[in-house]
Design a protein around this motif. Structure first.
Motif, PDB file in Angstrom:
ATOM      1  N   VAL A   6      44.384  42.460  31.753  1.00 33.11           N
ATOM      2  CA  VAL A   6      45.524  42.629  30.977  1.00 33.11           C
ATOM      3  C   VAL A   6      46.028  44.046  31.832  1.00 33.11           C
ATOM      4  CG1 VAL A   6      45.088  41.693  28.944  1.00 33.11           C
ATOM      5  CG2 VAL A   6      44.389  43.969  29.352  1.00 33.11           C
ATOM      6  N   TRP A  29      47.790  39.009  32.275  1.00 34.74           N
ATOM      7  CA  TRP A  29      48.949  39.307  31.564  1.00 34.74           C
ATOM      8  C   TRP A  29      49.354  40.531  32.004  1.00 34.74           C
ATOM      9  CZ3 TRP A  29      49.453  43.620  28.459  1.00 34.74           C
ATOM     10  CH2 TRP A  29      50.560  43.971  27.583  1.00 34.74           C
ATOM     11  N   SER A  62      50.609  35.113  32.609  1.00 32.58           N
ATOM     12  CA  SER A  62      51.634  34.825  31.592  1.00 32.58           C
ATOM     13  C   SER A  62      52.065  36.256  30.862  1.00 32.58           C
ATOM     14  CB  SER A  62      51.127  33.794  30.378  1.00 32.58           C
ATOM     15  OG  SER A  62      52.038  33.860  29.173  1.00 32.58           O
ATOM     16  N   THR A  63      53.195  36.279  30.413  1.00 38.88           N
ATOM     17  CA  THR A  63      53.625  37.518  29.454  1.00 38.88           C
ATOM     18  C   THR A  63      53.271  37.150  27.976  1.00 38.88           C
ATOM     19  OG1 THR A  63      55.752  36.557  29.215  1.00 38.88           O
ATOM     20  CG2 THR A  63      55.442  38.046  31.078  1.00 38.88           C
ATOM     21  N   ASP A  64      52.540  36.116  27.678  1.00 40.57           N
ATOM     22  CA  ASP A  64      52.201  35.742  26.423  1.00 40.57           C
ATOM     23  C   ASP A  64      50.572  36.214  26.074  1.00 40.57           C
ATOM     24  OD1 ASP A  64      51.039  34.660  23.914  1.00 40.57           O
ATOM     25  OD2 ASP A  64      52.016  32.662  24.368  1.00 40.57           O
ATOM     26  N   LEU A  65      50.674  37.559  25.527  1.00 41.14           N
ATOM     27  CA  LEU A  65      49.195  38.151  25.129  1.00 41.14           C
ATOM     28  C   LEU A  65      48.215  37.336  24.645  1.00 41.14           C
ATOM     29  CD1 LEU A  65      47.371  40.752  26.064  1.00 41.14           C
ATOM     30  CD2 LEU A  65      48.354  41.584  23.916  1.00 41.14           C
ATOM     31  N   VAL A  68      46.601  34.596  26.776  1.00 43.56           N
ATOM     32  CA  VAL A  68      45.779  35.187  27.809  1.00 43.56           C
ATOM     33  C   VAL A  68      44.378  35.773  27.427  1.00 43.56           C
ATOM     34  CG1 VAL A  68      45.518  37.035  29.535  1.00 43.56           C
ATOM     35  CG2 VAL A  68      47.565  35.844  29.415  1.00 43.56           C
TER      36      VAL A  68
END
Length: 362
Positions: A6, A29, A62-65, A68
């Motif tokens: 992240v 992410w 992905s930008t979807d934490l 991830v």
């Protein structure tokens, strides 16, 4: 192993590429969707290292934490210390029992993130680990290209709360075999190299940094006079460690520059390879750069407050903190990551030991 990485730092890109290249299932992410778009579109990163250049496929970018982090045994978060509190709040709804969050390095971010997790309402039992340095000397060379110049050969690491250390090191060792076990999270904070190497380099190179478009603090900026200041600062760090009961190895920064003797965190000739790459010939804005906002405002401020708490004289650390504060017009002894700011200055030794071992008790 399923690993989440992240954050969009140099270290984040390096960790995602390196761990995926090693065969782990890596999900990556980053918050900034526009900057992250080239990685999301290709689901890959181009990795350059001693073996050459290659494209490394990710399990997910992905930008979807939540997507991830879900199901990851290990969450690697190589982001600046000043971003840890916000990241912990964002992570909190997605954390699960047994996960390990790795901060390389941390500046006592293990405590900061664990407290932020609790404050955000997470009841998951999570181990937070912090290392003495980033596992890589690395720089991004483009929106989806990263160069790893050196990999750490020793990663001294502490865990908060320390009672979760056995589990944490079992997980960490599968991703980073170079991890070396320390006693607790504060032990890890006190081997962090950043607050020792970077404050003298940026303070004593302030003129060239402001004058030249780009300046390499590790090449032209590392002169014998500056090295003597660094060695004196590091001696104060070791004295604080000893006063708090942390034994050797202390990972003295002088070993980083030697060609013989004890091997430092980046192994032999780590400094030479860093300088030869020219990747650190860069523009550093003293007001905003992480060397100031992380290594001074978080790491050095913490060291100064710990020295005062432990009754250790630290004139070099105190002086550098004061000069850096004057340079940017902010008193880091008041605004930085100190024991006072963390609410720990009033603890006695026994209470501090309980906190480090068990964590905050509800």
């Amino acid at each position: 192993m399923e690993i989440a990485v992240v954050g969009g730092s140099n270290g984040g890109y390096a960790a995602a590429a390196d761990l995926a290249d090693a065969g782990h299932g890596v999900r990556f992410w980053r918050r900034d969707a526009a900057a992250f778009a080239p990685v999301v579109e290709t689901q890959s990163i181009d990795l350059l290292d001693a073996r050459g250049e290659r494209t490394v496929k990710l399990a997910l970018a992905s930008t979807d934490l939540g997507a991830v982090v879900r199901g990851a045994a290990l969450i690697v978060a190589p982001l600046p210390a000043f971003g840890q509190d916000a990241l912990a709040r964002a992570l909190a709804p997605h954390l699960a029992d047994g996960q390990v969050v790795f901060l390389p390095p941390g500046s006592f971010g293990t405590l900061v993130m664990d407290r932020a997790r609790r404050a955000a309402g997470s009841t998951a039992e999570v181990a937070f680990a912090e290392a003495g340095t980033l596992p890589y000397l690395t720089r991004k060379h483009g929106p989806r290209r990263v160069a790893i110049r050196v990999r750490a050969t020793r990663l001294p690491t502490g865990v908060h709360p320390a009672r979760l250390s056995d589990h944490a090191f079992a997980v960490l060792g599968r991703a980073y075999p170079a991890v070396e076990r320390l006693r607790d999270g504060l032990d890890g904070a006190l081997v962090n190299a950043g607050p020792i190497i970077h404050p003298p380099l940026i303070v004593m190179n302030a003129g060239p940094l402001a004058h030249f478009d780009r300046w390499d603090i590790h090449n032209e900026g590392t002169q014998p006079t500056i090295r003597r200041v660094t060695d004196a600062l590091d001696a104060e760090r070791v004295a604080v460690r000893a006063a708090l009961g942390y034994g050797a190895p202390h990972y003295p920064l002088a070993d980083h520059y030697r060609s013989d003797g004890e091997e430092w965190m980046y192994g032999r000739k780590g400094h030479e390879r860093l300088v030869d790459s020219a990747d650190w010939r860069e523009k550093i804005d003293l007001m905003t750069h992480r060397y100031m906002r992380e290594d001074v405002a978080c790491g050095l401020a913490l060291l100064v407050s710990l020295a005062e708490w432990a009754g250790v004289k630290a004139p070099v650390a105190t002086g550098l903190l004061a000069v850096a504060s004057a340079a940017v017009g902010e008193d880091f002894r008041r605004s930085g990551r100190t024991l006072e700011a963390l609410g720990l200055a009033g603890l006695d030794r026994a209470a501090m030991a309980r906190l480090l071992a068990e964590g905050d008790v509800a």
